[in-house]
Motif scaffolding. Structure first.
Motif, PDB file in Angstrom:
ATOM      1  N   ARG A 368      13.431  -0.714   7.688  1.00 31.54           N
ATOM      2  CA  ARG A 368      13.611  -0.813   6.236  1.00 31.54           C
ATOM      3  C   ARG A 368      12.279  -0.775   5.511  1.00 31.54           C
ATOM      4  NH1 ARG A 368      17.133  -5.640   3.588  1.00 31.54           N
ATOM      5  NH2 ARG A 368      15.191  -6.821   3.897  1.00 31.54           N
ATOM      6  N   ALA A 369      11.264  -1.395   6.083  1.00 32.43           N
ATOM      7  CA  ALA A 369       9.941  -1.359   5.454  1.00 32.43           C
ATOM      8  C   ALA A 369       9.420   0.072   5.353  1.00 32.43           C
ATOM      9  CB  ALA A 369       8.963  -2.223   6.242  1.00 32.43           C
ATOM     10  N   GLU A 370       9.535   0.823   6.430  1.00 31.35           N
ATOM     11  CA  GLU A 370       9.046   2.201   6.406  1.00 31.35           C
ATOM     12  C   GLU A 370       9.875   3.059   5.458  1.00 31.35           C
ATOM     13  OE1 GLU A 370       8.326   5.990   9.434  1.00 31.35           O
ATOM     14  OE2 GLU A 370       8.559   3.965  10.253  1.00 31.35           O
ATOM     15  N   ALA A 371      11.193   2.887   5.484  1.00 28.17           N
ATOM     16  CA  ALA A 371      12.055   3.659   4.591  1.00 28.17           C
ATOM     17  C   ALA A 371      11.737   3.353   3.133  1.00 28.17           C
ATOM     18  CB  ALA A 371      13.521   3.369   4.901  1.00 28.17           C
ATOM     19  N   ARG A 372      11.507   2.091   2.828  1.00 26.59           N
ATOM     20  CA  ARG A 372      11.158   1.714   1.461  1.00 26.59           C
ATOM     21  C   ARG A 372       9.807   2.293   1.058  1.00 26.59           C
ATOM     22  NH1 ARG A 372      13.064  -4.719   1.294  1.00 26.59           N
ATOM     23  NH2 ARG A 372      15.200  -4.302   0.557  1.00 26.59           N
ATOM     24  N   ALA A 373       8.833   2.233   1.955  1.00 23.47           N
ATOM     25  CA  ALA A 373       7.516   2.797   1.659  1.00 23.47           C
ATOM     26  C   ALA A 373       7.618   4.291   1.365  1.00 23.47           C
ATOM     27  CB  ALA A 373       6.568   2.553   2.823  1.00 23.47           C
ATOM     28  N   LEU A 394       0.975 -15.014  10.357  1.00 21.35           N
ATOM     29  CA  LEU A 394      -0.036 -14.283   9.600  1.00 21.35           C
ATOM     30  C   LEU A 394       0.218 -14.381   8.105  1.00 21.35           C
ATOM     31  CD1 LEU A 394      -0.346 -11.054  11.778  1.00 21.35           C
ATOM     32  CD2 LEU A 394      -1.827 -13.080  11.792  1.00 21.35           C
ATOM     33  N   ALA A 395      -0.835 -14.220   7.321  1.00 21.51           N
ATOM     34  CA  ALA A 395      -0.744 -14.300   5.864  1.00 21.51           C
ATOM     35  C   ALA A 395      -0.026 -13.070   5.308  1.00 21.51           C
ATOM     36  CB  ALA A 395      -2.148 -14.396   5.264  1.00 21.51           C
ATOM     37  N   PRO A 396       0.556 -13.183   4.115  1.00 19.50           N
ATOM     38  CA  PRO A 396       1.206 -12.026   3.489  1.00 19.50           C
ATOM     39  C   PRO A 396       0.219 -10.893   3.240  1.00 19.50           C
ATOM     40  CG  PRO A 396       1.841 -14.068   2.392  1.00 19.50           C
ATOM     41  CD  PRO A 396       0.704 -14.415   3.309  1.00 19.50           C
ATOM     42  N   LEU A 397       0.752  -9.701   3.199  1.00 13.96           N
ATOM     43  CA  LEU A 397      -0.053  -8.523   2.904  1.00 13.96           C
ATOM     44  C   LEU A 397      -0.289  -8.386   1.404  1.00 13.96           C
ATOM     45  CD1 LEU A 397       1.836  -6.014   5.241  1.00 13.96           C
ATOM     46  CD2 LEU A 397      -0.527  -6.795   5.570  1.00 13.96           C
ATOM     47  N   VAL A 398      -1.253  -7.582   1.050  1.00  9.01           N
ATOM     48  CA  VAL A 398      -1.434  -7.161  -0.337  1.00  9.01           C
ATOM     49  C   VAL A 398      -0.528  -5.950  -0.561  1.00  9.01           C
ATOM     50  CG1 VAL A 398      -3.060  -6.221  -2.015  1.00  9.01           C
ATOM     51  CG2 VAL A 398      -3.802  -8.010  -0.422  1.00  9.01           C
ATOM     52  N   THR A 399       0.155  -5.912  -1.664  1.00  9.18           N
ATOM     53  CA  THR A 399       1.032  -4.778  -1.950  1.00  9.18           C
ATOM     54  C   THR A 399       0.240  -3.484  -1.952  1.00  9.18           C
ATOM     55  OG1 THR A 399       2.479  -6.178  -3.278  1.00  9.18           O
ATOM     56  CG2 THR A 399       2.699  -3.802  -3.569  1.00  9.18           C
ATOM     57  N   ALA A 400       0.716  -2.506  -1.219  1.00 10.45           N
ATOM     58  CA  ALA A 400       0.009  -1.239  -1.085  1.00 10.45           C
ATOM     59  C   ALA A 400      -0.065  -0.515  -2.423  1.00 10.45           C
ATOM     60  CB  ALA A 400       0.704  -0.358  -0.052  1.00 10.45           C
ATOM     61  N   SER A 401      -1.150   0.206  -2.596  1.00  5.13           N
ATOM     62  CA  SER A 401      -1.352   0.976  -3.832  1.00  5.13           C
ATOM     63  C   SER A 401      -0.989   2.437  -3.668  1.00  5.13           C
ATOM     64  CB  SER A 401      -2.819   0.861  -4.271  1.00  5.13           C
ATOM     65  OG  SER A 401      -3.686   1.317  -3.227  1.00  5.13           O
ATOM     66  N   SER A 402      -0.674   2.842  -2.438  1.00  8.59           N
ATOM     67  CA  SER A 402      -0.348   4.240  -2.176  1.00  8.59           C
ATOM     68  C   SER A 402       0.485   4.323  -0.908  1.00  8.59           C
ATOM     69  CB  SER A 402      -1.617   5.073  -2.003  1.00  8.59           C
ATOM     70  OG  SER A 402      -2.303   4.685  -0.817  1.00  8.59           O
ATOM     71  N   LEU A 403       1.111   5.471  -0.687  1.00  7.80           N
ATOM     72  CA  LEU A 403       1.882   5.670   0.532  1.00  7.80           C
ATOM     73  C   LEU A 403       0.986   5.610   1.758  1.00  7.80           C
ATOM     74  CD1 LEU A 403       4.529   6.321   1.972  1.00  7.80           C
ATOM     75  CD2 LEU A 403       4.073   8.753   1.549  1.00  7.80           C
ATOM     76  N   THR A 404      -0.226   6.120   1.653  1.00  7.04           N
ATOM     77  CA  THR A 404      -1.152   6.080   2.783  1.00  7.04           C
ATOM     78  C   THR A 404      -1.419   4.647   3.217  1.00  7.04           C
ATOM     79  OG1 THR A 404      -2.217   8.149   2.088  1.00  7.04           O
ATOM     80  CG2 THR A 404      -3.461   6.720   3.581  1.00  7.04           C
ATOM     81  N   VAL A 405      -1.681   3.771   2.249  1.00  2.00           N
ATOM     82  CA  VAL A 405      -1.945   2.361   2.569  1.00  2.00           C
ATOM     83  C   VAL A 405      -0.683   1.701   3.117  1.00  2.00           C
ATOM     84  CG1 VAL A 405      -2.591   0.125   1.616  1.00  2.00           C
ATOM     85  CG2 VAL A 405      -3.799   2.196   0.871  1.00  2.00           C
ATOM     86  N   ALA A 406       0.455   1.972   2.502  1.00  2.00           N
ATOM     87  CA  ALA A 406       1.710   1.369   2.950  1.00  2.00           C
ATOM     88  C   ALA A 406       2.042   1.779   4.385  1.00  2.00           C
ATOM     89  CB  ALA A 406       2.848   1.772   2.009  1.00  2.00           C
ATOM     90  N   MET A 407       1.832   3.044   4.712  1.00  2.00           N
ATOM     91  CA  MET A 407       2.145   3.509   6.055  1.00  2.00           C
ATOM     92  C   MET A 407       1.153   2.959   7.082  1.00  2.00           C
ATOM     93  SD  MET A 407       4.961   5.000   6.273  1.00  2.00           S
ATOM     94  CE  MET A 407       4.740   5.592   7.959  1.00  2.00           C
ATOM     95  N   ALA A 408      -0.077   2.705   6.675  1.00  2.00           N
ATOM     96  CA  ALA A 408      -1.031   2.059   7.580  1.00  2.00           C
ATOM     97  C   ALA A 408      -0.560   0.644   7.903  1.00  2.00           C
ATOM     98  CB  ALA A 408      -2.424   2.041   6.958  1.00  2.00           C
ATOM     99  N   GLN A 409      -0.012  -0.051   6.908  1.00  2.00           N
ATOM    100  CA  GLN A 409       0.535  -1.389   7.145  1.00  2.00           C
ATOM    101  C   GLN A 409       1.747  -1.327   8.072  1.00  2.00           C
ATOM    102  OE1 GLN A 409       1.325  -2.562   3.087  1.00  2.00           O
ATOM    103  NE2 GLN A 409      -0.717  -3.474   2.805  1.00  2.00           N
TER     104      GLN A 409
END
Length: 482
Positions: A368-373, A394-409
């Motif tokens: 679901r995370a990848e599909a949402r990204a 682990l601590a929460p992530l910072v909300t990604a600013s781009s698809l590239t960042v989101a997919m790296a997460q």
């Protein structure tokens, strides 16, 4: 193809002692697949559960060690402390068509597909099965057929699509385009969902697929084919299903309960293969093979890009799911190995405590995370990844600013959550496009070219086995193996 041997020689009903581990039935003797099998509920059920029994009866088979280990070595997860020709080919991404393991990865799924087709044909034709059992068996058989075709696609690319038991026709079928095989996989899983129910059949154990298992595999198939909206929808169904949860203590910094994730019938289990061969206290083949008694034979990859260094500081997945062994040499050396399964051998004669995990609840959040990204919902993707991360301390992530960042997460969390499980990392590297933007390149090119000498893009597909090439005049070899 090398399925003719299986088609002619494998009886659907395996040794009844194995079948009884899944469901109590009367011994149907040594009958082969025939209409008589589908006269009553008990023998028809034995035809289906015999498939699961055979999937896990012996070590180094498609449905246990081979898929996980060969894919892990083909990717960047772990290696081994020796020189073995067949293993070296996977580790070096130079698999040859004559490799015995690649032969098993081809022939065994087709053997199970044949048997699933026999159940579908036999149950469909029967007018004596109870409606509930008939639907259950048809749903399970379609699930198994989809499951095996899914893995064949991801091993080999285009593969013959086998949807019936016509031996002469199927033996000479050409390769079917992957998109069409995926369409058949999705169609089977959609139908399986309609036929299956939420309750696990045959008792409380999670060793036969149910509706949730079909939904989770369907979510994965949608994700792999780029249908992100439907992948999210199916993942939603899994996450909202009752009876499943991530094992954790109330204090998220204490993830001790993670060690129980791979116990039989754990709340994280969506589908497991039950232990069949329990000689000498054996539980899973995975644990029996990988848990060491001295310096580990299988070891996480080392170096800055290795899995050993891939966990964030404080990640409880490392402390709970990675084992270590320190030598007595001077200076001492510490080796790390996958330790999701804790039991090499249990107490002889005692009941197993671990079953082989095939589908696990955590994957639904990652899907679901990848599909949402991919749909631009970076906040939603972060929320799902944070659920996985919170369990890991682990601590929460910072909300990604781009698809590239989101997919790296997404990639990071999938790597450290699903390592050493059913080829996830290998499949991910192959299905994602290169971050370089180079045409025709994948993440495998980005990642594996940095640590593997001689890496070639064509290595993302294994070769069609020699026996399949020899026996099927319509078979065409994958690029790079001629």
């Amino acid at each position: 193809m090398k399925i003719l041997y299986y088609i002619l020689c494998i009886a659907v009903l395996t040794n009844i002692m194995s079948c009884k581990k899944y469901v109590q039935v009367e011994d149907p003797k040594d009958q082969l697949v025939s209409s008589s099998i589908f006269v009553n509920d008990a023998t028809a059920t034995a035809a289906m559960v015999g498939i699961y029994s055979d999937m896990n009866a012996f070590n180094y088979q498609f449905a246990n060690v081979i898929t996980t280990f060969m894919c892990a070595m083909s990717a960047d997860e772990f290696t081994y402390a020796s020189t073995l020709a067949n293993f070296d080919e996977f580790k070096n991404n130079a698999v040859t068509p004559g490799n015995s393991y690649v032969g098993i990865m081809w022939s065994q799924p087709y053997g199970f597909i044949y048997r699933a087709n026999a159940v579908i044909e036999g149950a469909t034709a029967s007018n004596t099965l109870s409606s509930g059992v008939k639907n259950q068996l048809l749903g399970e058989a379609r699930f198994v057929r989809a499951f095996c075709h899914f893995y064949l696609i991801n091993f080999f690319g285009d593969v013959p699509l086998i949807l019936n038991t016509d031996v002469l026709k199927n033996t000479n079928l050409p390769r079917t385009a992957s998109k069409d095989v995926y369409a058949a996989v999705i169609a089977d899983l959609v139908e399986a969902k309609k036929l299956l129910v939420a309750a696990y059949p045959g008792g409380a154990e999670r060793t036969r697929p149910n509706k949730t298992a079909a939904s989770l595999l369907l979510a994965r198939a949608y994700l792999y084919t780029g249908n992100n909206a439907l992948a999210e929808q199916e993942a939603n169904e899994v996450i909202s299903s009752s009876g499943y949860s991530l094992l954790n203590n109330p204090d998220v910094t204490n993830a001790a309960n993670m060690t129980k994730a791979f116990l039989k019938n754990s709340s994280e289990a969506v589908w497991q293969l039950q232990v069949v061969n329990t000689a000498n206290g054996r539980n899973t083949w995975e644990g029996n093979t990988i848990v060491p008694t001295a310096a580990p034979f299988y070891r996480l990859t080392r170096g800055a890009l290795g899995l050993e260094s891939g966990f964030e500081p404080g990640d409880k997945r490392f402390s709970n799911w990675v084992g270590s062994y320190t030598t007595t040499a001077f200076p001492p050396v510490t080796y790390y190995y996958p330790f999701k399964y804790k039991v090499r051998v249990g107490i002889a004669g005692s009941a197993p405590t671990e079953y082989a995990m095939v589908l696990r609840f955590a994957e639904a959040y990652l899907i679901r995370a990848e599909a949402r990204a991919q749909q631009g919902n970076f906040a939603g993707a972060k929320a799902d990844l944070d659920i996985i991360r919170s369990r890991a301390g682990l601590a929460p992530l910072v909300t990604a600013s781009s698809l590239t960042v989101a997919m790296a997460q997404v990639e990071q969390e999938r790597r450290v959550e699903l390592f050493a499980e059913w080829g996830h990392r290998w499949f991910d590297l192959k299905r994602w496009k290169s971050t370089s933007g180079a045409a025709g390149k994948t993440r495998a090119d980005d990642v594996l070219s940095q640590t593997k000498t001689g890496w070639k893009s064509t290595a993302i597909l294994f070769p069609i086995p020699s026996e399949a090439m020899r026996t099927n005049p319509n078979m065409v070899q994958n690029p790079g193996y001629n």
